[in-house]
Design an enzyme around this catalytic site. Structure first.
Site, PDB file in Angstrom:
ATOM      1  N   ASP A   1       1.908  13.941  17.190  1.00  0.00           N
ATOM      2  CA  ASP A   1       2.078  13.927  15.728  1.00  0.00           C
ATOM      3  C   ASP A   1       0.722  13.723  15.047  1.00  0.00           C
ATOM      4  O   ASP A   1       0.583  12.907  14.141  1.00  0.00           O
ATOM      5  CB  ASP A   1       3.059  12.827  15.315  1.00  0.00           C
TER       6      ASP A   1
ATOM      7  N   LEU B   1       0.821  -1.212   0.000  1.00  0.00           N
ATOM      8  CA  LEU B   1       0.000   0.000   0.000  1.00  0.00           C
ATOM      9  C   LEU B   1       0.854   1.261   0.000  1.00  0.00           C
ATOM     10  O   LEU B   1       0.527   2.246  -0.658  1.00  0.00           O
ATOM     11  CB  LEU B   1      -0.932   0.004   1.219  1.00  0.00           C
TER      12      LEU B   1
ATOM     13  N   GLU C   1       5.218   2.638   0.450  1.00  0.00           N
ATOM     14  CA  GLU C   1       6.614   2.204   0.535  1.00  0.00           C
ATOM     15  C   GLU C   1       7.521   3.418   0.650  1.00  0.00           C
ATOM     16  O   GLU C   1       7.343   4.429  -0.034  1.00  0.00           O
ATOM     17  CB  GLU C   1       6.995   1.384  -0.701  1.00  0.00           C
ATOM     18  N   GLY C   2       8.482   3.330   1.573  1.00  0.00           N
ATOM     19  CA  GLY C   2       9.454   4.387   1.766  1.00  0.00           C
ATOM     20  C   GLY C   2      10.860   3.883   1.534  1.00  0.00           C
ATOM     21  O   GLY C   2      11.083   2.872   0.866  1.00  0.00           O
TER      22      GLY C   2
ATOM     23  N   ILE D   1       4.156  -0.666   4.053  1.00  0.00           N
ATOM     24  CA  ILE D   1       2.858  -1.037   4.630  1.00  0.00           C
ATOM     25  C   ILE D   1       2.145  -1.926   3.626  1.00  0.00           C
ATOM     26  O   ILE D   1       1.936  -1.544   2.471  1.00  0.00           O
ATOM     27  CB  ILE D   1       2.001   0.201   4.951  1.00  0.00           C
TER      28      ILE D   1
END
Length: 601
Positions: free
Chosen positions: A459, A330, A332-333, A338
């Site tokens: 946050d 779902l 991506e970094g 995720i």
């Protein structure tokens, strides 16, 4: 609306310096008062530069009546504000006259009349203008005098009716201005002069100056005694309430859940208004809030936790890796991902349920893995319909840790809002302004629960919320957010990425976090909702944010955002944490505004 009137123009909020409690007054009255426009620049006798009829109360008059530095418009450029006219304004007891400003560019005839519900208590109002004639072409002020008869103690309701006729069509618009004023009976006393036998019963008005000093002294001591008794009684009540605070918290939780789940329909509506970018310059020294639990965060405090300590904290909710199946990616970094996953029931393998799976890539460092596990526990153990706490973890040796959360099929709220903004997006449901307010109410409900539990999120943002197809919103932790939304976090030279654009000034400067700081972040999140996922303060250098906020500057009012909703945002951004509203008050305010939106559909 007057015949031939143009479309409603944009209203503007000009920067002024509010006094103590002004933000609160605006918040409490925004659902019953019309548009309040601070900072008038026109003077009586000056030519009108705006077309059409304008009838309003000047900034000085509004300040005198209700203490706000603003103009209160009843008709602006031929647009009748029925919302303003429906409000029955209370006239202070000491006020005996009202002042109205008006002018018209075109020729308009008027007739003026008054209706008093209790002629015995109040004489018919008097005015310094004729009861019929032409509306002045230049900005003028007319006065209405209110004189009580002094015959009885009662509240008098009066209506000033202004009929405006457009020539030569003879179209008549009726404007009814409602006011309430308290009238009191004049105190009289019979005095018998001792040396005048022919003046045995002379009746004169009571004069407080002639009262014997012993009477005033007695009244003073009685007043002091009553005040002391009241203070003592209040102290006892507060002590009892403090002893039962935990029980009251549990009760508030259930009330909040039930109130937030009722009466929130979602019809579509849109309002087009636009305000200036600047909000009131309330630059005051930054102090910590004594009314909120405050947490001081030292630099890199999460990085001091070891991986083994982080795993030990979640060992009791650990499950076997074999029960989890990863499907689509779902988000991506650089080092995080995720997934949309499937969790198999431990007792019945035929039962499956969808989950979010947060995990890391092979190149992730031990510090990054530790922070993911630690931040994922922020909401652990909390139960609220608008929170999404961690469900399970997989921390088996030799495998990358995974964090499991309940699945919400429309995913991340920020990405969802941005998708709604795209014209080419094939949205399954159009998002209305009332839908967005409904989302804001749910976020405020979840944050109100956290505040009562003395949990500080630190946050809050749209990126840390998720949504499903029924528009139910849940607040999540911020695990992996720095990696998945790198443009929302900045390092200010201390090797620590922070959500600078969402943080209050005391959090930026002093690293002091409290529920009041979360209220500030909620105001920014509300702005994100109304802009469909835009980035706040996008043109401001992160290193200049503290100075920018201290000088009183704020993000612009979004296009199509009603003034009442922007007023809620502005109250959340008060520099003094004590001036910001509590989350429970925000829930009530937004719920009433949501209902008002539904009334116009």
């Amino acid at each position: 609306m007057l015949p031939g009137a143009p479309d409603p123009p944009g209203c503007r909020w000009r920067g002024t310096q509010p006094g103590p409690g002004l933000c609160w007054t605006a918040l409490l009255l925004l659902l019953v008062l019309p548009v309040l426009v601070p900072g008038s620049v026109a003077q009586p006798g000056a030519p009108s530069s705006e077309p059409g009829l304008n009838v309003y109360m000047s900034e000085e008059e509004v300040r005198r009546l209700i203490g706000l530095d603003a103009e209160l418009y009843y008709v602006r450029n031929d647009i009748v504000n029925h919302y303003a006219l429906s409000f029955n304004l209370l006239v202070p007891t000491e006020t005996s006259s009202l002042h109205f400003s008006w002018h018209s560019k075109s020729k308009l005839e008027y007739r003026l009349g008054f209706l008093v519900d209790n002629p015995v208590a109040m004489d018919s109002p008097q005015t310094n203008i004729s009861l019929q004639g032409d509306v002045p072409r230049f900005l003028s002020v007319f006065r209405v005098d209110l004189f009580c008869s002094g015959k009885m103690d009662t509240e008098v309701v009066l209506v000033m009716q202004l009929n405006v006729t457009v020539s030569p069509a003879k179209n008549i618009t009726v404007l009814n201005f409602k006011r309430r004023k308290m009238c009191f009976r004049k105190i009289e006393q019979e005095i018998k002069p001792p040396l005048s036998p022919d003046r045995n019963s002379t009746k004169v008005h009571f004069d407080p100056v002639n009262v014997a000093p012993t009477t005033s002294t007695r009244v003073f001591y009685i007043s002091v005694g009553v005040c002391c008794a009241v203070i003592f009684l209040v102290a006892i009540i507060l002590a009892v309430l403090h002893l039962h605070s935990m029980k009251r918290v549990e009760m508030d939780d259930s009330i909040s859940d039930s109130s937030s789940s009722q009466g929130l329909s979602q019809p579509s509506t849109q309002t087009t208004q636009y305000l200036r970018a600047d909000t009131p310059n309330n630059a005051t020294p930054v102090t910590s809030s004594s009314g909120y639990p405050t947490l001081r965060i030292e630099k890199n405090d999460l990085k001091s936790v070891t991986l083994q300590e982080a795993k030990a904290k979640v060992k009791d909710i650990a499950i076997s890796r074999e029960r989890v199946t990863l499907k689509d990616v779902l988000q991506e970094g650089t080092f995080g991902r995720i997934f949309h996953g499937i969790l198999v029931d431990e007792k019945d393998p035929s039962k499956e349920k969808p989950v979010f799976v947060k995990t890391v890539k092979d190149q992730a460092s031990e510090v990054q893995i530790t922070m993911m596990l630690t931040e994922s526990c922020k909401l652990r153990g909390l139960h609220h319909r608008n929170l999404l706490p961690i469900g399970h973890v997989c921390i088996e040796d030799g495998e990358k840790p995974m964090v499991l959360l309940p699945y919400m099929n429309w995913g991340n709220l920020k990405l969802f809002l941005r998708q709604c903004k795209l014209v080419e997006a094939n949205n399954p449901q159009a998002i209305s302004q009332q839908d967005l307010v409904h989302m804001a109410i749910q976020i405020a409900c979840g944050m109100s629960y956290l505040a009562r539990r003395e949990v500080i999120h630190k946050d809050l943002a749209a990126r840390n919320c998720v949504i499903d197809e029924s528009l139910q919103v849940k607040i999540t932790d911020n695990a992996l957010s720095r990696d998945l939304f790198p443009m929302d976090y900045h390092c200010l030279g201390d090797n620590e990425n922070r959500p600078v654009r969402w943080m209050s000034l005391e959090s930026l400067v002093n690293k002091e976090f409290s529920s009041a700081g979360d209220v500030w972040s909620f105001g920014v999140t509300l702005w994100e909702l109304m802009t469909l996922g835009q980035t706040p303060y996008v043109d401001i250098d992160p290193f200049e944010m503290a100075a920018y906020l201290k000088d009183g500057y704020r993000i612009a009012q979004p296009i199509n955002c009603p003034d009442e909703l922007f007023a809620v945002m502005a109250c959340c951004w008060a520099l003094d944490p004590e001036e910001r509203p509590k989350f429970q008050q925000l829930v009530q305010c937004l719920t009433e505004f949501h209902s008002a939106l539904g009334a116009y559909v």
